[in-house]
Design an enzyme around this catalytic site. Sequence first.
Site, short mmCIF file in Angstrom:
data_model
loop_
_atom_site.label_atom_id
_atom_site.label_comp_id
_atom_site.label_asym_id
_atom_site.label_seq_id
_atom_site.Cartn_x
_atom_site.Cartn_y
_atom_site.Cartn_z
CB SER A 104 -0.97 -0.04 1.19
OG SER A 104 -1.94 0.96 1.08
CG HIS A 138 -5.89 -1.74 -0.01
ND1 HIS A 138 -5.34 -1.35 -1.21
CD2 HIS A 138 -5.19 -1.08 0.96
CE1 HIS A 138 -4.36 -0.48 -0.98
NE2 HIS A 138 -4.25 -0.31 0.32
#
Length: 384
Positions: free
Chosen positions: A156, A360
Amino acid sequence: MWLKLCLMLVFFAIPLCHSDSVMNMIQAERYPAEKHTLFTKDGYILTVYRIPNMSASKYNRKVVLFMHGMTSSCPAFLTFGRHTSAAYKMSDAGYDVWLLCARGTTYSRRHIRMDPKDPKFWDFSWHEIGVYDIPAAIDYVLDHTNQTKLTYIGHSQGVTAFYVTLSELPEYNDKITIAHLMTPPVILKHNHPMVPRSMDGVHAVAAWFRNNGIYEVLSHSGATMDIITAVSQFCMRPTGRDVCRSFVYILFGPSNLYFDELLATILNHIPGGASYKQFIHYAQIAAAQRFQRYHHGIEKNMQIYGTPEPPEYDLSKVRANIHIMHGTNDWLTPSDNVPILANAMGRYPVAISKFPGYNHIDFAYGSNLDMVHRKIFKVQKLFY
């Protein structure tokens, strides 16, 4: 005398004298552990943890540097223990493992002049992590291990900041053997409905933070931890588990996290703290549909950049070997953004790996991390 020795070691950036929760995590799994301190060019004092591999020759050592996502910290790669977490698996495979804790997180809340209570301490976004923290860590690790290149694994924000490093400081491309980049929030198009579309709205939110004196968000202390404790207790109940899963789905996409077994362990280290500007910077690139530097407003942009709009990061300067990993259920960085990112680079990535059903945060906290690790090792074999 012992205290003086410890203080000297701290300021000369070599392993510290006392242990902490991360050291305890590593040692509890019966791995050797070291804690190092390094200094960035703008004065932040960062912690980097090491699981050393002393079996390899110092001239032929495989080195890997891990970088966590926003509001997370370096324990993200240790949380689930030796049989599941990436750091231990890399160590078992013969790598000298290093885990960087970015500025402002629980383990890197120091500066040579400023205190975290000073608003100026929090005057950074992931741009500064990319141009200061990651380069400082790469140089420190390579110098300490007598190597010229290393493997980088980022999740991320650890991906976003890494692209900043390679585009703003292109000489660092030559210090990377291969980079495994999970869930890349770089090109933010085709995004979740919650991601802002109006730059005016983003500026208004930023002004609200400043006007209310809120510069640090989601720290691992105080009122935030009281809330986290309450949430953890609620999510562990049979009646609360589905509610918590639904909340995660709304934010990150459908997933299958370790709610039953390890939620409390995850929340021991998350959230790890961040500057409000990190969130605002993401909102800006989503609203502008450009991977660009921080938007300070037209007047300040003219002072800093010489242009009314922030300059874009030049992704054509990224020439390191890149392996992008993305999930089909990732609502923050949808799969449609990945080919756009690949085309923006000076060369195509070494590989693009798609993980059906992953969201995610599944790449750090999901129930099938083994598939992610197998893919990393498969690509690694092309370079070692």
